[in-house]
Write an enzyme that holds these catalytic residues in place. Structure first.
Site, short mmCIF file in Angstrom:
data_model
loop_
_atom_site.label_atom_id
_atom_site.label_comp_id
_atom_site.label_asym_id
_atom_site.label_seq_id
_atom_site.Cartn_x
_atom_site.Cartn_y
_atom_site.Cartn_z
N ARG A 151 1.07 -1.20 -0.06
CA ARG A 151 -0.04 -0.15 -0.06
C ARG A 151 0.77 1.35 0.00
NH1 ARG A 151 -2.67 0.99 4.60
NH2 ARG A 151 -4.16 2.36 3.47
N LYS A 161 3.68 -6.22 12.34
CA LYS A 161 2.62 -6.66 11.07
C LYS A 161 3.21 -8.01 10.59
CE LYS A 161 1.85 -4.74 6.59
NZ LYS A 161 1.24 -3.52 5.79
N ARG A 180 -1.48 5.79 12.70
CA ARG A 180 -0.48 5.28 13.87
C ARG A 180 -1.05 5.47 15.32
NH1 ARG A 180 3.21 6.85 9.92
NH2 ARG A 180 4.54 5.32 9.21
C1 BTN Z 1 0.55 -3.65 2.40
O1 BTN Z 1 1.29 -2.99 2.18
O2 BTN Z 1 0.33 -3.97 3.34
C2 BTN Z 1 -0.17 -4.57 1.17
C3 BTN Z 1 1.00 -5.75 0.92
C4 BTN Z 1 0.37 -6.60 -0.11
C5 BTN Z 1 1.28 -7.41 -0.77
C6 BTN Z 1 0.76 -8.61 -1.73
S1 BTN Z 1 1.76 -9.80 -2.07
C7 BTN Z 1 0.51 -10.40 -3.17
C8 BTN Z 1 -0.06 -9.28 -3.88
N1 BTN Z 1 0.96 -8.61 -4.95
C9 BTN Z 1 1.63 -7.50 -4.82
O3 BTN Z 1 2.51 -7.04 -5.60
N2 BTN Z 1 1.00 -7.24 -3.60
C10 BTN Z 1 0.22 -7.93 -2.99
#
Ligand code: BTN
Length: 251
Positions: free
Chosen positions: A48, A114, A248
Protein backbone atom coordinates in the site's frame (compact mmCIF):
# COMPACT_ATOMS: atom_id res chain seq x y z
CA UNK A 1 -2.25 -27.71 -4.31
CA UNK A 2 -5.69 -29.24 -3.49
CA UNK A 3 -6.31 -29.06 0.30
CA UNK A 4 -10.08 -28.70 -0.04
CA UNK A 5 -10.06 -25.79 -2.51
CA UNK A 6 -13.12 -25.93 -4.84
CA UNK A 7 -12.12 -26.61 -8.50
CA UNK A 8 -13.21 -23.11 -9.63
CA UNK A 9 -10.74 -21.57 -7.17
CA UNK A 10 -7.71 -23.79 -7.81
CA UNK A 11 -4.79 -21.42 -8.16
CA UNK A 12 -2.29 -21.05 -10.94
CA UNK A 13 1.14 -21.30 -9.28
CA UNK A 14 4.19 -19.48 -10.70
CA UNK A 15 7.80 -19.69 -9.56
CA UNK A 16 8.51 -15.98 -10.11
CA UNK A 17 6.47 -12.96 -11.19
CA UNK A 18 6.99 -9.22 -10.80
CA UNK A 19 3.81 -8.88 -8.74
CA UNK A 20 0.89 -11.32 -8.51
CA UNK A 21 -1.53 -8.37 -8.73
CA UNK A 22 0.13 -7.10 -11.92
CA UNK A 23 0.43 -10.57 -13.44
CA UNK A 24 -3.23 -11.32 -12.75
CA UNK A 25 -4.26 -7.99 -14.29
CA UNK A 26 -2.29 -8.84 -17.46
CA UNK A 27 -3.53 -12.44 -17.58
CA UNK A 28 -7.14 -11.39 -17.27
CA UNK A 29 -6.92 -9.46 -20.52
CA UNK A 30 -6.75 -12.82 -22.38
CA UNK A 31 -8.13 -15.38 -19.92
CA UNK A 32 -11.38 -14.36 -18.36
CA UNK A 33 -11.68 -17.49 -16.20
CA UNK A 34 -8.45 -17.14 -14.22
CA UNK A 35 -9.20 -16.26 -10.62
CA UNK A 36 -6.34 -17.05 -8.26
CA UNK A 37 -2.58 -16.73 -8.66
CA UNK A 38 0.18 -17.75 -6.24
CA UNK A 39 3.89 -17.08 -6.70
CA UNK A 40 6.94 -18.48 -4.93
CA UNK A 41 8.62 -15.08 -5.21
CA UNK A 42 7.90 -11.56 -6.53
CA UNK A 43 10.59 -9.34 -8.02
CA UNK A 44 8.50 -6.17 -7.66
CA UNK A 45 5.93 -6.96 -4.97
CA UNK A 46 3.72 -3.95 -4.30
CA UNK A 47 2.48 -2.71 -0.93
CA UNK A 48 0.00 0.00 0.00
CA UNK A 49 0.94 3.66 -0.39
CA UNK A 50 3.46 2.92 -3.15
CA UNK A 51 5.63 0.77 -0.90
CA UNK A 52 7.67 -2.24 -2.00
CA UNK A 53 6.59 -5.62 -0.57
CA UNK A 54 9.65 -7.77 0.11
CA UNK A 55 8.94 -11.21 -1.35
CA UNK A 56 11.90 -13.62 -1.04
CA UNK A 57 11.42 -17.14 -2.47
CA UNK A 58 9.44 -19.45 -0.24
CA UNK A 59 9.40 -17.04 2.74
CA UNK A 60 5.87 -15.77 2.40
CA UNK A 61 2.54 -16.31 0.78
CA UNK A 62 2.08 -14.08 -2.25
CA UNK A 63 -1.45 -14.48 -3.57
CA UNK A 64 -3.90 -12.55 -5.72
CA UNK A 65 -7.56 -13.27 -6.39
CA UNK A 66 -9.76 -11.66 -9.05
CA UNK A 67 -13.42 -11.08 -8.40
CA UNK A 68 -16.18 -9.23 -10.27
CA UNK A 69 -18.95 -7.52 -8.28
CA UNK A 70 -22.39 -6.58 -9.54
CA UNK A 71 -22.43 -3.64 -7.17
CA UNK A 72 -21.92 0.06 -7.68
CA UNK A 73 -18.27 0.89 -6.87
CA UNK A 74 -19.36 3.16 -3.98
CA UNK A 75 -20.58 0.00 -2.15
CA UNK A 76 -17.07 -1.48 -2.22
CA UNK A 77 -15.48 0.90 0.28
CA UNK A 78 -15.15 -1.85 2.89
CA UNK A 79 -13.73 -4.46 0.52
CA UNK A 80 -10.19 -3.99 1.79
CA UNK A 81 -11.34 -4.49 5.40
CA UNK A 82 -13.11 -7.70 4.40
CA UNK A 83 -9.90 -8.94 2.73
CA UNK A 84 -8.02 -8.24 5.98
CA UNK A 85 -10.63 -10.12 8.04
CA UNK A 86 -10.45 -13.11 5.66
CA UNK A 87 -6.67 -13.17 5.95
CA UNK A 88 -6.83 -13.02 9.75
CA UNK A 89 -9.36 -15.88 9.75
CA UNK A 90 -7.14 -18.03 7.50
CA UNK A 91 -4.14 -17.46 9.80
CA UNK A 92 -6.24 -18.27 12.88
CA UNK A 93 -7.52 -21.42 11.14
CA UNK A 94 -4.01 -22.78 10.42
CA UNK A 95 -2.35 -21.42 13.59
CA UNK A 96 -4.96 -21.94 16.31
CA UNK A 97 -2.72 -20.66 19.12
CA UNK A 98 -2.44 -17.20 17.51
CA UNK A 99 -4.92 -14.35 17.75
CA UNK A 100 -4.37 -12.16 14.69
CA UNK A 101 -5.63 -8.60 14.99
CA UNK A 102 -6.55 -6.11 12.28
CA UNK A 103 -5.31 -2.54 12.02
CA UNK A 104 -7.49 -0.40 9.79
CA UNK A 105 -7.78 -0.65 6.88
CA UNK A 106 -6.26 -4.09 6.38
CA UNK A 107 -2.98 -4.76 8.17
CA UNK A 108 -2.88 -8.04 10.07
CA UNK A 109 -0.85 -7.62 13.26
CA UNK A 110 0.18 -9.56 16.32
CA UNK A 111 1.88 -7.94 19.34
CA UNK A 112 1.90 -4.61 17.40
CA UNK A 113 3.99 -6.16 14.63
CA UNK A 114 2.83 -6.57 11.06
CA UNK A 115 2.27 -10.15 9.93
CA UNK A 116 0.35 -9.68 6.67
CA UNK A 117 -1.15 -7.02 4.42
CA UNK A 118 -3.60 -6.65 1.56
CA UNK A 119 -3.53 -4.54 -1.61
CA UNK A 120 -6.73 -4.04 -3.61
CA UNK A 121 -6.66 -2.93 -7.25
CA UNK A 122 -10.18 -1.85 -8.13
CA UNK A 123 -11.60 -1.30 -11.64
CA UNK A 124 -14.94 0.46 -11.76
CA UNK A 125 -17.23 0.10 -14.78
CA UNK A 126 -20.54 1.95 -14.35
CA UNK A 127 -22.73 -0.06 -12.01
CA UNK A 128 -20.27 -2.94 -11.62
CA UNK A 129 -16.70 -3.30 -10.51
CA UNK A 130 -13.94 -5.84 -10.38
CA UNK A 131 -11.11 -6.19 -7.94
CA UNK A 132 -7.75 -7.88 -7.77
CA UNK A 133 -7.22 -8.65 -4.12
CA UNK A 134 -3.55 -9.20 -3.28
CA UNK A 135 -2.47 -10.71 0.03
CA UNK A 136 1.03 -11.10 1.41
CA UNK A 137 1.66 -13.16 4.58
CA UNK A 138 5.05 -13.34 6.29
CA UNK A 139 5.59 -17.08 6.86
CA UNK A 140 9.29 -17.63 7.52
CA UNK A 141 11.73 -14.75 7.00
CA UNK A 142 14.52 -16.19 9.15
CA UNK A 143 17.89 -15.42 7.58
CA UNK A 144 16.67 -13.17 4.75
CA UNK A 145 16.17 -9.43 4.10
CA UNK A 146 13.75 -8.01 6.62
CA UNK A 147 10.84 -5.62 6.02
CA UNK A 148 11.48 -1.96 6.99
CA UNK A 149 8.77 -1.68 9.65
CA UNK A 150 7.89 -3.47 12.90
CA UNK A 151 7.05 -6.91 11.58
CA UNK A 152 6.85 -10.56 12.50
CA UNK A 153 6.34 -13.90 10.79
CA UNK A 154 4.57 -17.17 11.52
CA UNK A 155 7.85 -19.03 12.11
CA UNK A 156 8.82 -16.72 15.00
CA UNK A 157 5.31 -16.69 16.41
CA UNK A 158 5.20 -20.48 16.25
CA UNK A 159 8.49 -20.99 18.10
CA UNK A 160 10.33 -21.93 14.89
CA UNK A 161 7.50 -24.01 13.43
CA UNK A 162 5.71 -22.21 10.60
CA UNK A 163 2.50 -23.72 9.22
CA UNK A 164 2.52 -25.63 5.94
CA UNK A 165 2.37 -22.98 3.19
CA UNK A 166 0.10 -25.04 0.92
CA UNK A 167 -2.44 -25.52 3.67
CA UNK A 168 -2.25 -21.85 4.61
CA UNK A 169 -2.75 -20.88 0.95
CA UNK A 170 -5.77 -23.19 0.70
CA UNK A 171 -7.26 -21.72 3.89
CA UNK A 172 -6.69 -18.19 2.57
CA UNK A 173 -8.38 -18.96 -0.76
CA UNK A 174 -11.40 -20.53 0.98
CA UNK A 175 -11.71 -17.73 3.54
CA UNK A 176 -11.37 -15.00 0.92
CA UNK A 177 -14.03 -16.62 -1.23
CA UNK A 178 -16.38 -17.10 1.73
CA UNK A 179 -15.95 -13.55 3.02
CA UNK A 180 -16.23 -11.96 -0.46
CA UNK A 181 -19.42 -13.84 -1.38
CA UNK A 182 -21.02 -12.70 1.88
CA UNK A 183 -19.83 -9.13 1.39
CA UNK A 184 -21.25 -9.07 -2.17
CA UNK A 185 -24.62 -10.36 -0.89
CA UNK A 186 -24.98 -8.50 2.41
CA UNK A 187 -22.48 -5.64 2.51
CA UNK A 188 -20.21 -4.91 5.47
CA UNK A 189 -22.83 -4.85 8.26
CA UNK A 190 -22.49 -8.59 9.10
CA UNK A 191 -18.72 -8.12 9.54
CA UNK A 192 -18.91 -5.26 12.05
CA UNK A 193 -18.78 -7.43 15.17
CA UNK A 194 -15.94 -9.55 13.77
CA UNK A 195 -14.03 -6.36 12.98
CA UNK A 196 -14.60 -5.08 16.50
CA UNK A 197 -13.32 -8.34 18.00
CA UNK A 198 -10.06 -8.10 16.02
CA UNK A 199 -9.59 -4.29 15.97
CA UNK A 200 -6.22 -3.54 17.63
CA UNK A 201 -6.63 0.26 17.81
CA UNK A 202 -10.17 0.40 19.18
CA UNK A 203 -10.31 3.03 21.93
CA UNK A 204 -6.70 4.12 21.42
CA UNK A 205 -5.36 7.59 20.67
CA UNK A 206 -4.31 7.57 17.00
CA UNK A 207 -2.89 9.89 14.36
CA UNK A 208 -4.25 9.58 10.82
CA UNK A 209 -2.28 11.17 7.97
CA UNK A 210 -3.57 11.67 4.44
CA UNK A 211 -1.48 11.73 1.25
CA UNK A 212 -1.77 15.55 1.16
CA UNK A 213 -0.08 15.86 4.57
CA UNK A 214 -3.33 16.52 6.40
CA UNK A 215 -3.36 15.01 9.92
CA UNK A 216 -6.05 14.17 12.42
CA UNK A 217 -5.55 13.02 16.01
CA UNK A 218 -8.29 11.44 18.05
CA UNK A 219 -9.60 8.32 19.71
CA UNK A 220 -10.34 5.35 17.42
CA UNK A 221 -14.00 4.37 17.74
CA UNK A 222 -14.11 1.44 15.32
CA UNK A 223 -15.59 1.54 11.82
CA UNK A 224 -18.99 2.28 10.27
CA UNK A 225 -21.06 0.18 7.85
CA UNK A 226 -19.05 1.51 4.91
CA UNK A 227 -15.76 0.51 6.50
CA UNK A 228 -14.79 4.11 7.29
CA UNK A 229 -12.61 4.67 10.35
CA UNK A 230 -14.34 6.51 13.18
CA UNK A 231 -12.15 9.05 14.97
CA UNK A 232 -13.48 11.11 17.84
CA UNK A 233 -11.91 14.34 19.06
CA UNK A 234 -13.04 17.70 20.36
CA UNK A 235 -14.35 18.64 16.93
CA UNK A 236 -16.70 15.61 16.90
CA UNK A 237 -16.88 12.19 15.28
CA UNK A 238 -15.15 11.89 11.91
CA UNK A 239 -15.79 9.15 9.32
CA UNK A 240 -12.59 8.63 7.32
CA UNK A 241 -12.52 6.66 4.06
CA UNK A 242 -9.36 4.57 3.68
CA UNK A 243 -7.80 5.90 0.44
CA UNK A 244 -4.16 6.81 0.81
CA UNK A 245 -4.17 7.14 4.58
CA UNK A 246 -1.76 5.96 7.25
CA UNK A 247 -2.77 5.23 10.84
CA UNK A 248 -0.43 5.28 13.84
CA UNK A 249 -0.90 5.03 17.57
CA UNK A 250 0.02 8.27 19.32
CA UNK A 251 1.74 6.30 22.13
C1 BTN B 1 0.55 -3.73 2.37
O1 BTN B 1 1.29 -2.78 2.10
O2 BTN B 1 0.27 -3.99 3.53
C2 BTN B 1 -0.04 -4.57 1.26
C3 BTN B 1 0.87 -5.69 0.88
C4 BTN B 1 0.29 -6.58 -0.20
C5 BTN B 1 1.32 -7.57 -0.69
C6 BTN B 1 0.71 -8.58 -1.61
S1 BTN B 1 1.81 -9.91 -2.00
C7 BTN B 1 0.71 -10.47 -3.22
C8 BTN B 1 0.15 -9.25 -3.93
N1 BTN B 1 1.03 -8.84 -5.01
C9 BTN B 1 1.60 -7.66 -4.78
O3 BTN B 1 2.41 -7.09 -5.53
N2 BTN B 1 1.18 -7.18 -3.60
C10 BTN B 1 0.23 -8.06 -2.97
Amino acid sequence: MQCGVPPALRPRVEREVDSTNLELARARATDNSLQVLLAETQTAGRGRRGRHWISPPGCGLYLSMFRAFVLPPRRLGALSLVAGLATASAIAERCPTLRPGVKWPNDIVIHRQKLAGCLIDLTATGNAASAIIGVGVNVDFRGVEEPDQPWTDLARLGGGHPPDRNQLAAALIRQLDHHLVRFADEGFAPFLSLWQSRDVVLGEEVRVSGANGEERIGRARGVDEQGRLLIENRAGLHHLPSGDISLRRVR
